[in-house]
Design a protein around this motif. Sequence first.
Motif, mmCIF file in Angstrom:
data_model
loop_
_atom_site.group_PDB
_atom_site.id
_atom_site.type_symbol
_atom_site.label_atom_id
_atom_site.label_comp_id
_atom_site.label_asym_id
_atom_site.label_seq_id
_atom_site.Cartn_x
_atom_site.Cartn_y
_atom_site.Cartn_z
ATOM 1 N N MET A 75 0.391 -1.384 0.189
ATOM 2 C CA MET A 75 0.434 -0.464 -0.102
ATOM 3 C C MET A 75 1.317 1.273 0.119
ATOM 4 N N THR A 76 0.161 2.254 -0.630
ATOM 5 C CA THR A 76 1.328 3.405 -1.094
ATOM 6 C C THR A 76 -0.073 4.933 -0.836
ATOM 7 N N VAL A 77 0.574 5.724 -0.270
ATOM 8 C CA VAL A 77 -0.551 6.696 -0.766
ATOM 9 C C VAL A 77 -0.854 7.524 -1.714
ATOM 10 N N LEU A 78 0.828 7.711 -2.568
ATOM 11 C CA LEU A 78 0.750 7.672 -3.674
ATOM 12 C C LEU A 78 1.125 6.850 -5.061
ATOM 13 N N ALA A 79 0.335 6.795 -5.754
ATOM 14 C CA ALA A 79 1.354 5.736 -7.545
ATOM 15 C C ALA A 79 1.387 6.467 -7.998
ATOM 16 N N GLU A 80 2.920 7.154 -8.177
ATOM 17 C CA GLU A 80 3.817 7.901 -9.128
ATOM 18 C C GLU A 80 3.482 7.129 -10.733
ATOM 19 N N GLY A 81 3.390 7.827 -11.813
ATOM 20 C CA GLY A 81 3.496 7.424 -12.924
ATOM 21 C C GLY A 81 2.718 6.527 -13.202
ATOM 22 N N GLY A 82 4.504 5.477 -14.133
ATOM 23 C CA GLY A 82 3.795 4.352 -14.080
ATOM 24 C C GLY A 82 2.954 3.418 -13.249
ATOM 25 N N ALA A 83 3.541 3.723 -11.552
ATOM 26 C CA ALA A 83 3.318 2.914 -10.426
ATOM 27 C C ALA A 83 1.856 2.151 -10.566
ATOM 28 N N ALA A 84 0.789 3.612 -10.614
ATOM 29 C CA ALA A 84 -1.095 3.654 -10.868
ATOM 30 C C ALA A 84 -1.802 3.002 -11.980
ATOM 31 N N HIS A 85 -0.805 1.772 -12.852
ATOM 32 C CA HIS A 85 -1.230 0.863 -13.547
ATOM 33 C C HIS A 85 -0.766 -0.510 -13.088
ATOM 34 N N ARG A 86 -0.240 -0.588 -11.909
ATOM 35 C CA ARG A 86 0.018 -1.920 -11.472
ATOM 36 C C ARG A 86 -1.267 -2.294 -10.621
#
Length: 183
Positions: A153-164
């Motif tokens: 878990m994370t607060v923010l998914a940056e760049g391509g991480a948001a598509h994981r």
Amino acid sequence: MFYEMTIAGLKRQLPLCPINKDLYIAAFIMFNDVEITQVAATELLKKAPEFDVIVTAESKGIPLAYEMARQAGGKDYIVARKAPKLYMTNVIQTNVDSITTDHIQTLCIGQAEADQITGRRVLIVDDVISTGESLKSMELLVNSVKGNIVGRMTVLAEGGAAHRDDISFLEELPVFNADGSIK
């Protein structure tokens, strides 16, 4: 330059910082922001699977891990340290090449931390996941002591991480061009 975004219902202005001449990232700093730490912890816990212990890297994720553990009824949390400490025995370590640090870092745990992880349901938590290198290093540590990773878990998914599809997050954080426009 700043990027304004709403995180868990709270507006924040994140300063844009250069990674190289063509890539800028928005700096999300949880240190000193008790309000966002508390609210983000609450919102992440609503999405969290059942867990016994939280693991985070020695970074800006520490206050988040603490607050999530506190709000979850005093669960354990472990900080993978950036260097072995005198109190650590049987140190286990891995290397990290993070986008926000200009050199290779080490993450390590000692026997006491390993004992708290072994055979337990582990929730890996960080403030921002971008390249996933810190996450990968924490996974290696947890797996090496036979912890059972139940979530990331994370607060923010940056760049391509948001598509994981293997992480849960509150908001997507874009990356930026040198002029401040979103890439």
